[in-house]
Design a protein around this motif. Structure first.
Motif, short mmCIF file in Angstrom:
data_model
loop_
_atom_site.label_atom_id
_atom_site.label_comp_id
_atom_site.label_asym_id
_atom_site.label_seq_id
_atom_site.Cartn_x
_atom_site.Cartn_y
_atom_site.Cartn_z
N SER A 147 0.83 -1.21 0.00
CA SER A 147 0.00 0.00 0.00
C SER A 147 0.86 1.25 0.00
O SER A 147 0.55 2.23 -0.68
N LEU A 148 1.97 1.22 0.75
CA LEU A 148 2.89 2.35 0.79
C LEU A 148 3.50 2.62 -0.58
O LEU A 148 3.72 3.77 -0.96
N GLY A 149 3.74 1.56 -1.35
CA GLY A 149 4.25 1.74 -2.71
C GLY A 149 3.31 2.57 -3.56
O GLY A 149 3.74 3.45 -4.32
N GLY A 150 2.01 2.33 -3.43
CA GLY A 150 1.03 3.12 -4.15
C GLY A 150 1.01 4.57 -3.68
O GLY A 150 0.90 5.50 -4.50
N VAL A 151 1.14 4.77 -2.38
CA VAL A 151 1.18 6.13 -1.82
C VAL A 151 2.38 6.90 -2.37
O VAL A 151 2.27 8.06 -2.75
N MET A 170 -5.25 1.18 -4.28
CA MET A 170 -5.93 1.95 -3.24
C MET A 170 -4.96 2.92 -2.55
O MET A 170 -5.34 4.04 -2.20
N GLY A 171 -3.72 2.49 -2.36
CA GLY A 171 -2.72 3.40 -1.80
C GLY A 171 -2.49 4.58 -2.70
O GLY A 171 -2.41 5.74 -2.24
N LEU A 172 -2.41 4.33 -4.01
CA LEU A 172 -2.23 5.40 -4.99
C LEU A 172 -3.41 6.36 -4.98
O LEU A 172 -3.23 7.59 -4.91
N MET A 173 -4.62 5.82 -5.04
CA MET A 173 -5.81 6.67 -5.12
C MET A 173 -6.03 7.43 -3.81
O MET A 173 -6.47 8.59 -3.83
N THR A 174 -5.73 6.79 -2.68
CA THR A 174 -5.87 7.48 -1.39
C THR A 174 -4.98 8.72 -1.35
O THR A 174 -5.40 9.77 -0.86
N ASN A 175 -3.78 8.61 -1.89
CA ASN A 175 -2.87 9.74 -1.90
C ASN A 175 -3.28 10.80 -2.92
O ASN A 175 -3.26 12.00 -2.63
N LEU A 176 -3.67 10.36 -4.11
CA LEU A 176 -4.06 11.32 -5.15
C LEU A 176 -5.30 12.11 -4.75
O LEU A 176 -5.47 13.26 -5.17
N LEU A 177 -6.18 11.50 -3.96
CA LEU A 177 -7.41 12.17 -3.55
C LEU A 177 -7.26 12.86 -2.18
O LEU A 177 -8.24 13.34 -1.63
N ASN A 178 -6.04 12.92 -1.68
CA ASN A 178 -5.76 13.55 -0.38
C ASN A 178 -5.48 15.04 -0.58
O ASN A 178 -4.42 15.40 -1.11
N PRO A 179 -6.37 15.93 -0.20
CA PRO A 179 -6.16 17.36 -0.42
C PRO A 179 -4.93 17.90 0.30
O PRO A 179 -4.34 18.89 -0.12
N LYS A 180 -4.55 17.26 1.40
CA LYS A 180 -3.37 17.70 2.15
C LYS A 180 -2.12 17.65 1.28
O LYS A 180 -1.28 18.55 1.34
#
Length: 212
Positions: free
Chosen positions: A43-47, A116-126
């Motif tokens: 998951s971290l790899g996707g982030v 999911m890791g990738l999308m969680t990060n891409l959709l993170n406004p922070k």
């Protein structure tokens, strides 16, 4: 090319933000606790890929805008200060829930974990705000090579985030048990991070100098 103050500044901002509970931390911790460390690392790899996407997109555009309109720096700085103040309040406000509380989530395949890791990060406004409003203020226009400075400073943020998130993934289970037995420690962590972010926000808001 880049001063030590700029590198340290980005490092402090990145550390404060990665230690503030948000979508990335919640996702990584939940996967690590419920599905194991391997799932957390995938998951971290996707982030991380999400960080790289933001890094390239933000700097390719900002290198042009900041060179043509350096006055935009003031607006960017104030926006960054406001967002840091917002994060500080979220960390300090009462009633927060521990990100390390176990959650019931289904087990997913490696591909889905990464996606999911990738999308969680891409959709993170922070993360979007960090690359657009926070990191650019540490670029020194007098040193030239705006694009290279932005890419380097963004890389500093990515390295800090990888190091901290990897440690969290590897220790998530242990930390969850520790905090479950010592809830007062969670308040200490939140107060510490909130104070750091609040101090940074105040420093940026009152700073009247140009990009540095």
């Amino acid at each position: 090319m880049i001063g030590t103050s700029g590198i340290l500044g980005v490092g402090v901002v990145a550390l404060g933000m990665v230690l503030t509970p948000g979508p990335n931390m919640i996702y990584l911790v939940s996967r690590s606790i419920t599905q194991g460390r391997r799932a957390g690392m995938i998951s971290l790899g996707g982030v991380v890929l999400g960080f790289v996407v933001y890094l390239l997109a933000a700097n390719l555009g900002l290198s042009v805008v900041f060179t043509a309109v350096p006055e935009l720096y003031v607006a960017v700085k104030l926006a960054g200060a406001a967002y840091l103040a917002h994060l500080a309040w979220k960390a300090l406000k009462p009633g927060g829930i521990s990100v390390f509380a176990p959650q019931d989530v289904p087990h997913d395949s490696p591909r889905r974990l990464f996606t999911m890791g990738l999308m969680t990060n891409l959709l993170n406004p922070k993360i979007a705000v960090m690359y657009v409003s926070l990191i650019p203020q540490f670029i020194d226009l007098d040193r030239g090579h705006v694009l290279l400075q932005g890419l380097f400073l963004g890389s500093v943020q990515i390295v800090v985030s990888i190091a901290v998130n990897l440690a969290i993934v590897l220790a998530a289970g242990t930390i969850a048990v520790f905090l479950a037995r010592r809830p007062s420690w969670l308040k200490v962590q939140r107060c510490l991070m909130g104070t750091v972010l609040g101090a940074l926000a105040l420093s940026l808001a009152v700073d009247t100098s140009g990009p540095a």
